[in-house]
Design an enzyme around this catalytic site. Structure first.
Site, PDB file in Angstrom:
ATOM      1  CG  ASP A 191     -10.365   4.779   6.133  1.00  0.00           C
ATOM      2  OD1 ASP A 191     -11.568   5.093   5.981  1.00  0.00           O
ATOM      3  OD2 ASP A 191      -9.913   3.656   5.835  1.00  0.00           O
ATOM      4  CD  GLU A 236     -11.750   1.339  12.899  1.00  0.00           C
ATOM      5  OE1 GLU A 236     -12.274   0.308  12.426  1.00  0.00           O
ATOM      6  OE2 GLU A 236     -10.835   1.962  12.334  1.00  0.00           O
ATOM      7  CB  ILE A 291      -0.963  -0.005   1.198  1.00  0.00           C
ATOM      8  CG1 ILE A 291      -1.919  -1.196   1.097  1.00  0.00           C
ATOM      9  CG2 ILE A 291      -1.746   1.302   1.265  1.00  0.00           C
ATOM     10  CD1 ILE A 291      -2.836  -1.366   2.297  1.00  0.00           C
ATOM     11  CG  HIS A 340     -11.546   0.560   8.733  1.00  0.00           C
ATOM     12  ND1 HIS A 340     -11.125  -0.069   9.882  1.00  0.00           N
ATOM     13  CD2 HIS A 340     -10.733   0.075   7.742  1.00  0.00           C
ATOM     14  CE1 HIS A 340     -10.128  -0.891   9.602  1.00  0.00           C
ATOM     15  NE2 HIS A 340      -9.872  -0.817   8.314  1.00  0.00           N
ATOM     16  CB  ILE A 341     -14.433   3.292   3.350  1.00  0.00           C
ATOM     17  CG1 ILE A 341     -13.906   4.734   3.265  1.00  0.00           C
ATOM     18  CG2 ILE A 341     -15.686   3.214   4.224  1.00  0.00           C
ATOM     19  CD1 ILE A 341     -14.819   5.676   2.491  1.00  0.00           C
ATOM     20  N   GLY A 342     -10.966   2.084   3.328  1.00  0.00           N
ATOM     21  CA  GLY A 342      -9.846   2.063   2.396  1.00  0.00           C
ATOM     22  C   GLY A 342     -10.003   1.069   1.263  1.00  0.00           C
TER      23      GLY A 342
END
Length: 315
Positions: free
Chosen positions: A266, A271, A155, A289-291
Site C-alpha cells: 500500500d 511515492e 495499528i 496508500h489508502i490504509g
C-alpha cells in the site's frame, strides 16, 4: 483564527471547528506556494501529501499549530516546530482498524490469487477459463497459520486482533514489551482475551507464514536482502506502514525466486511515482496508500483533530 486544511478534513471536523469560532479553508495550496500563502493562517492540518519542513516553519512565524490527520509524522519536522513554540498534534488511533482491515484485504486476496485473477480474467476468462481455474487451484486458508507482526503499536494491535479473530496464531516483534494477550471483540458485544507471543525479529522472520509490518519510517529497511534469506519459502508479506521499510529491489528478487509467494503493498519508496517493476509484477497486490481511506476512519480523524485544535487554540 484561520485554519488551512491543506489535505482536506472530514465535514464533521470542519463543522466542529467552525462551531468553535474558527475559519476553515479546505482549498489545497501546492507545496511550492505554501511558504507565501500559509502566512495568512494560524494553523495548518495535513495528511501525508503536504510537507511541513524547517524552511516552511521559518517562513511562517505566525503559525501556532500543525495538525496531522493520521499516525506517522515523518512529513513534519516535529521537534523543530515544537522548539519554535508551535503545537504539533496527530490522531494515532483513529485509522488503526481501517489499516488493519486493508492488511487482510491483501492477505485474503493473496492466498486466493485475486491480485492475478483480477488481471487475467478480463483478458483470458472467456477463452482460458479452465486453465485459469487450474492455475488458481492451490489456495490456502489463513486459519491456523502463523502471522508475524513487526511493530505492535496501535495499528499492529488491531491487525493482530483481526488475525486472532480469524483463528491465526500471532507472534509479534517490537523494541518494547508487548502484551501477552489482546481483547478480540466479537459480534454481540462479546470480548475474548486471546494470547499472543513476543519473539525476536529473527525468530519472527523464520517462523511466520505471513508478515505484516507496522513501524515508523526507518533509515534502512526492516526487511532487506539479509532478512529475506531468513524467511520461509512461500511467505506472504504486507506493507501498509511506510515506504522503504521493505527493500523493494530485494522484494522483487524474492518474488521472482519464489521465496516470497506474494506481497501486498500500500506504500512505496518513491511515492507518488512507485517503481514500475513493482507495479507490474504478477505476484504483487497493489493499493495507492489508502490504509486510512474509509469513511469511518476519516470521520474519526476529523473529529479527533478538531477537538485537539480546539483544546490547544481556544485556551
Amino acid at each position: 483564527m484561520k485554519i488551512l486544511a491543506n489535505d482536506g478534513i472530514d465535514p464533521l471536523g470542519k463543522q466542529l471547528l467552525e462551531s468553535a469560532g474558527f475559519t476553515v479553508d479546505t482549498t489545497h495550496i501546492p507545496q511550492d506556494e505554501l511558504s507565501e500563502k500559509l502566512q495568512a493562517y494560524d494553523a495548518i492540518t495535513v495528511r501525508s501529501a503536504t510537507k511541513v519542513r524547517k524552511e516552511l516553519i521559518d517562513q511562517c512565524p505566525g503559525l501556532k499549530l500543525i495538525g496531522r490527520g493520521g499516525v506517522g509524522m515523518d512529513n513534519i519536522d516535529v521537534e523543530y516546530a515544537r522548539s519554535k513554540g508551535i503545537v504539533v498534534v496527530n490522531t494515532p488511533a483513529a485509522s488503526s482498524l481501517s489499516v488493519a482491515e486493508l492488511v487482510f484485504a491483501h492477505l485474503l486476496g493473496g492466498v486466493r490469487f485475486l491480485y492475478d485473477a483480477q488481471r487475467k480474467m478480463p483478458i483470458e476468462g472467456d477463452t482460458n477459463f479452465g486453465g485459469l481455474k487450474k492455475a488458481y487451484a492451490n489456495g490456502v486458508e489463513l486459519r491456523g497459520k502463523t502471522l508475524g507482526i513487526v511493530g505492535i503499536g496501535r495499528i499492529g494491535r488491531e491487525t493482530a486482533k483481526v488475525g486472532l479473530g480469524l483463528g491465526m496464531d500471532v507472534i509479534v516483534s517490537d523494541l518494547f514489551d508487548a502484551p501477552t494477550s489482546l481483547p478480540v471483540e466479537l459480534s454481540g458485544g462479546i470480548t475474548v482475551d486471546v494470547p499472543i507471543q513476543q519473539v525476536e525479529i529473527k525468530e519472527l522472520l523464520q517462523r511466520s507464514d505471513f508478515i505484516s509490518i507496522h513501524v515508523p519510517f526507518t533509515d534502512k529497511p526492516i526487511i532487506g536482502k539479509d532478512e529475506f534469506a531468513l524467511l520461509k519459502t512461500g511467505v506472504g508479506l504486507v506493507n501498509a506502514s511506510r515506504g522503504g521499510v521493505i527493500d523493494e529491489l530485494a522484494l522483487i528478487e524474492a518474488l521472482n525466486s519464489g521465496k516470497v509467494a506474494f506481497a501486498g503493498i500500500d506504500v512505496f519508496e518513491n511515492e507518488p511515482t512507485p517503481r514500475k517493476e513493482l507495479l507490474t509484477h504478477p505476484k504483487v497486490s497493489l493499493t495507492p496508500h489508502i490504509g486510512a481511506a474509509t469513511g469511518e476512519a476519516q470521520e474519526r480523524i476529523g473529529e479527533e483533530l478538531a477537538n485537539l485544535i480546539i483544546e490547544h487554540l481556544k485556551k
